[in-house]
Structures are given as structure tokens and as C-alpha cells.
Design a protein around this motif. Sequence first.
Motif, PDB file in Angstrom:
ATOM      1  N   ILE A 232      40.587 -30.857  -2.656  1.00 38.87           N
ATOM      2  CA  ILE A 232      41.268 -29.975  -3.599  1.00 38.87           C
ATOM      3  C   ILE A 232      40.285 -29.396  -4.624  1.00 38.87           C
ATOM      4  CG2 ILE A 232      43.460 -31.205  -3.351  1.00 38.87           C
ATOM      5  CD1 ILE A 232      42.868 -32.498  -6.119  1.00 38.87           C
ATOM      6  N   THR A 233      38.986 -29.489  -4.333  1.00 41.75           N
ATOM      7  CA  THR A 233      37.959 -29.068  -5.289  1.00 41.75           C
ATOM      8  C   THR A 233      38.157 -27.632  -5.748  1.00 41.75           C
ATOM      9  OG1 THR A 233      36.420 -30.535  -4.121  1.00 41.75           O
ATOM     10  CG2 THR A 233      35.470 -28.985  -5.695  1.00 41.75           C
ATOM     11  N   SER A 234      38.559 -26.753  -4.836  1.00 38.59           N
ATOM     12  CA  SER A 234      38.717 -25.335  -5.176  1.00 38.59           C
ATOM     13  C   SER A 234      40.154 -24.967  -5.555  1.00 38.59           C
ATOM     14  CB  SER A 234      38.264 -24.460  -3.997  1.00 38.59           C
ATOM     15  OG  SER A 234      39.045 -24.741  -2.843  1.00 38.59           O
ATOM     16  N   PHE A 235      41.053 -25.946  -5.582  1.00 37.79           N
ATOM     17  CA  PHE A 235      42.456 -25.665  -5.932  1.00 37.79           C
ATOM     18  C   PHE A 235      42.560 -25.365  -7.431  1.00 37.79           C
ATOM     19  CE2 PHE A 235      45.064 -27.933  -2.411  1.00 37.79           C
ATOM     20  CZ  PHE A 235      44.222 -27.409  -1.444  1.00 37.79           C
ATOM     21  N   SER A 236      43.502 -24.519  -7.788  1.00 41.90           N
ATOM     22  CA  SER A 236      43.790 -24.285  -9.200  1.00 41.90           C
ATOM     23  C   SER A 236      44.513 -25.506  -9.769  1.00 41.90           C
ATOM     24  CB  SER A 236      44.668 -23.047  -9.373  1.00 41.90           C
ATOM     25  OG  SER A 236      45.972 -23.294  -8.837  1.00 41.90           O
ATOM     26  N   ALA A 237      44.530 -25.613 -11.096  1.00 37.22           N
ATOM     27  CA  ALA A 237      45.219 -26.730 -11.738  1.00 37.22           C
ATOM     28  C   ALA A 237      46.684 -26.762 -11.344  1.00 37.22           C
ATOM     29  CB  ALA A 237      45.077 -26.625 -13.255  1.00 37.22           C
ATOM     30  N   ARG A 238      47.303 -25.596 -11.212  1.00 34.95           N
ATOM     31  CA  ARG A 238      48.721 -25.522 -10.891  1.00 34.95           C
ATOM     32  C   ARG A 238      49.033 -26.037  -9.490  1.00 34.95           C
ATOM     33  NH1 ARG A 238      52.783 -20.756 -12.564  1.00 34.95           N
ATOM     34  NH2 ARG A 238      54.598 -21.396 -11.364  1.00 34.95           N
ATOM     35  N   ASP A 239      48.078 -25.878  -8.573  1.00 33.70           N
ATOM     36  CA  ASP A 239      48.320 -26.259  -7.173  1.00 33.70           C
ATOM     37  C   ASP A 239      47.974 -27.713  -6.865  1.00 33.70           C
ATOM     38  OD1 ASP A 239      49.201 -23.705  -6.586  1.00 33.70           O
ATOM     39  OD2 ASP A 239      47.200 -22.990  -6.011  1.00 33.70           O
ATOM     40  N   ARG A 240      47.537 -28.472  -7.848  1.00 32.92           N
ATOM     41  CA  ARG A 240      47.078 -29.835  -7.580  1.00 32.92           C
ATOM     42  C   ARG A 240      48.177 -30.885  -7.706  1.00 32.92           C
ATOM     43  NH1 ARG A 240      40.767 -30.613  -9.265  1.00 32.92           N
ATOM     44  NH2 ARG A 240      40.078 -28.534  -8.660  1.00 32.92           N
ATOM     45  N   LYS A 241      49.327 -30.542  -8.244  1.00 36.79           N
ATOM     46  CA  LYS A 241      50.430 -31.494  -8.414  1.00 36.79           C
ATOM     47  C   LYS A 241      49.978 -32.701  -9.242  1.00 36.79           C
ATOM     48  CE  LYS A 241      52.774 -30.159  -4.132  1.00 36.79           C
ATOM     49  NZ  LYS A 241      53.285 -30.611  -2.827  1.00 36.79           N
ATOM     50  N   ILE A 242      49.307 -32.370 -10.334  1.00 37.34           N
ATOM     51  CA  ILE A 242      48.775 -33.396 -11.225  1.00 37.34           C
ATOM     52  C   ILE A 242      49.357 -33.192 -12.618  1.00 37.34           C
ATOM     53  CG2 ILE A 242      46.677 -34.144 -12.433  1.00 37.34           C
ATOM     54  CD1 ILE A 242      45.138 -33.734  -9.845  1.00 37.34           C
ATOM     55  N   GLY A 243      49.845 -34.273 -13.234  1.00 35.27           N
ATOM     56  CA  GLY A 243      50.328 -34.217 -14.608  1.00 35.27           C
ATOM     57  C   GLY A 243      49.239 -34.638 -15.566  1.00 35.27           C
ATOM     58  N   PHE A 244      49.172 -33.984 -16.742  1.00 34.68           N
ATOM     59  CA  PHE A 244      48.109 -34.256 -17.711  1.00 34.68           C
ATOM     60  C   PHE A 244      48.738 -34.540 -19.069  1.00 34.68           C
ATOM     61  CE2 PHE A 244      44.388 -33.950 -20.233  1.00 34.68           C
ATOM     62  CZ  PHE A 244      43.271 -33.928 -19.408  1.00 34.68           C
ATOM     63  N   VAL A 245      48.346 -35.653 -19.687  1.00 38.24           N
ATOM     64  CA  VAL A 245      48.827 -36.020 -21.022  1.00 38.24           C
ATOM     65  C   VAL A 245      47.636 -35.995 -21.972  1.00 38.24           C
ATOM     66  CG1 VAL A 245      49.939 -37.779 -22.437  1.00 38.24           C
ATOM     67  CG2 VAL A 245      50.630 -37.484 -20.054  1.00 38.24           C
ATOM     68  N   PHE A 246      47.726 -35.168 -23.014  1.00 34.91           N
ATOM     69  CA  PHE A 246      46.641 -34.998 -23.963  1.00 34.91           C
ATOM     70  C   PHE A 246      46.756 -36.020 -25.103  1.00 34.91           C
ATOM     71  CE2 PHE A 246      47.310 -30.931 -21.924  1.00 34.91           C
ATOM     72  CZ  PHE A 246      46.020 -30.521 -21.605  1.00 34.91           C
ATOM     73  N   GLN A 247      45.630 -36.261 -25.770  1.00 33.89           N
ATOM     74  CA  GLN A 247      45.601 -37.226 -26.864  1.00 33.89           C
ATOM     75  C   GLN A 247      46.514 -36.808 -28.015  1.00 33.89           C
ATOM     76  OE1 GLN A 247      41.688 -38.051 -28.391  1.00 33.89           O
ATOM     77  NE2 GLN A 247      42.443 -39.106 -30.197  1.00 33.89           N
ATOM     78  N   HIS A 248      46.524 -35.532 -28.331  1.00 36.27           N
ATOM     79  CA  HIS A 248      47.279 -35.059 -29.493  1.00 36.27           C
ATOM     80  C   HIS A 248      48.594 -34.386 -29.084  1.00 36.27           C
ATOM     81  CE1 HIS A 248      44.142 -36.176 -32.313  1.00 36.27           C
ATOM     82  NE2 HIS A 248      43.258 -35.648 -31.493  1.00 36.27           N
ATOM     83  N   TYR A 249      49.184 -34.894 -28.025  1.00 38.67           N
ATOM     84  CA  TYR A 249      50.548 -34.555 -27.609  1.00 38.67           C
ATOM     85  C   TYR A 249      50.689 -33.122 -27.079  1.00 38.67           C
ATOM     86  CZ  TYR A 249      50.791 -38.062 -31.366  1.00 38.67           C
ATOM     87  OH  TYR A 249      50.543 -39.108 -32.195  1.00 38.67           O
ATOM     88  N   ALA A 250      50.218 -32.109 -27.833  1.00 43.79           N
ATOM     89  CA  ALA A 250      50.327 -30.698 -27.433  1.00 43.79           C
ATOM     90  C   ALA A 250      51.771 -30.301 -27.173  1.00 43.79           C
ATOM     91  CB  ALA A 250      49.466 -30.430 -26.192  1.00 43.79           C
TER      92      ALA A 250
END
Length: 375
Positions: A66-84
Motif C-alpha cells: 500500500i506504499t503508493s496508496f492515498s491515506a483515504r484508500d488505506r482503511k486506517i484510523g488515526f488518533v492525534f495527540q491533541h484530539y483535533a
Amino acid sequence: MSILINNVSKSFGNFRALDDVSFEAPTGALVALLGPSGSGKTTLLRIIAGLEVADRGTVLQEQEDITSFSARDRKIGFVFQHYALFRHMTVAQNIGYGLKVRKTPKEKIRERVDELIKLIRLDGMQGRYPSQLSGGQRQRVALARALAAEPKVLLLDEPFGALDANVRQELRKWLRHLHDEIQVTSIFVTHDQEEAFELADRVVVMNQARVEQIGTPDEIYDNPATPFVYSFLGNVNLFHGRIRHGRLGLGNTEVFVPEHATTPDAPAVAYVRPHEVKVRVRANAAASIPATIQRVNSAGPTVQLELTRVDDSTPLTAELSKEESSELNLTIGATVYVELTKVRVFAGDGSPPEDGNGPASTGSGGTPPAAAVSG
């Protein structure tokens, strides 16, 4: 769904953020990226998420590149330190935002949001705004938002870094229980070894853009692979000496190091944790090191002793039980005799290589020049 990082490198101008990093997060595991600031942890997390592009190397998700996949196409959730979180949106709206962007039907959004509200234990707070929540509650909402789209992998960047100690402790236990319930492959960044050891199934220790060691919390704590790992994981005493044919000279004391029996003469550094230092009021072994008590700190469950070696005046720390301390009747200025019950010896002076990037990764089979000695 597993994540496999193969030989990933990344530079920002002349700054090398990652240098040939490899590791695997097995399916359903909770993996910690542990290391000091600037070691490359967050850069690596952002590359896995697709928020940064590696200069070289690959990212595989369940054996798919998935190296060339966009962030949207990776099916990955991201939690930031400052909530966002979006300040103008309610808890329910924040959690459902990603589903709304994906044009999910309103009824399904409502069902998923209600399910997640219960999961993060914020029932009845759907209509509140972020400003009406505590820091711990905001972090739960941020986690629920990341889980809303049912990601295959969950990434968390210092998820508790903005919270006070009591809230961090509570949320760590909660996150571990939550992970055991939902079993999503998760990778989180932290510089707190206690947090990593309490939460993670596997720990990846990083330093100066490289992986120093990979293993379970027990493996890493009990058998540190490099001097950096040993010194990073809490308080430790350092003893500089020389190895000659299996004997480590520490001032006027010698420690037998059979793993270095073939070493004719070389500098070495010995690492000993405070609780592995035995304190006696009189010498009863050749390996006893005389030391003077400088301070006795009896606050807390154990007694901390600050000592100074008689032979070379270097400081060292010992940790005793309350019972041991009471029996020894320790006083400031008194001379005691220290025995090292477990010593980890590294040949060389313990400094990193001349390129300044630390030792090579031991996660791919490297063998460090170290030996464990029990007294």
C-alpha cells in the motif's frame, strides 16, 4: 490485518528521520513505537497512515503493498495527540463526520454513532461540544471518530500526552480493555516506557532514526539488546571498566564475565538496575564494592539510597525494601558494601557509532556485544 514495514527511510532535507527501519505489527496486536523525541516514531506512523511518503522502502497491509496508496484508500484510523475535534460540532457530529463525508446513509451514521458512544462510555453526552468535555473525554471522542469507519488498522500518536498523570493511567487501562474487545491491529507512539509496557503486546524501541530492539515488554526489560535500550528503560547504574579474559575490572573489584572469555583486553560498560544492587553493612565477598551513603529516601513503597563509591567517587543508586532498610539501620555518611546481583555488560565504551545514528537494528537478527551476569 497485519502491517509490515520493510526497509523504510525518510529524510527532510539534511535531517535523516528514518534509516532503514523494518518491523511487523501482527494482526490484532497492540504495538508500541517507543523512543525519545526525534527518534522517528511519529514520522514512521505518518508514513504508515499515508500522510508522509517514504524516500524508499515499502508498507504492506496484509501482504498487499500500500506504499503508493492515498491515506483515504488505506482503511486506517488515526488518533492525534491533541484530539483535533471540530469545536463547532457536537460529540455525535464529530464521531459521524467521516461517515458523512463518505455519504453514508443518515440512519447508518446514527446507528454507528450510538454504538460507539456506548463503547467509549459517554452515554448521554451526544449533544455536548468539545469545550464541555474533559481532556480524557475528548480523547475518547477522537478515538471513536477514528473507529467510526471501521478501519483495519488504528494508529495513535502520543494519545495521552496532553493529559495529566491520573487521567493517563485511567485511559491506558480503558484503551487496553477496549483493544481486547475490538481486536483492531493498533500501533501507538509514546516516549513513556511505563505506558508502552503496560499497554503493548510488542514494543519497537527507536533511537536516532533506527530500530534498537523489538520484542515483548518482558523480553525488552529483562534482556536489553543495546546500551541505549538499557539506559532508556528507567534508572540504571553505569560502571566503566575493562574486560580481560572473561573478567570485568570495576575499580578494585572484578566480576566474572564468561561470555567474554576470549577477549584479551577491551573497555566495557556494565549496567545494573538499582533493585539489582545488594547492600550489606560488611564485606563478605570479593565482589563487594565499598560505598558511602549520601542520602536515604524512604518515601514511597521502597527505599532509595544515593551512594558514592569509595574507590573512584562515582555515584550509584540502590533500591531496597522497607524491611531490608530497617534491618540494615542505614545512616548518612556510613560505609556499606555493594554487591551487583545482575550485571549487563557491553564491550566497548557504550557510545553510538561514529555516524551518530546509533547501533544497527537488532530486530532483524543482529547480535549485540553484550553479556548478562548474575551474581
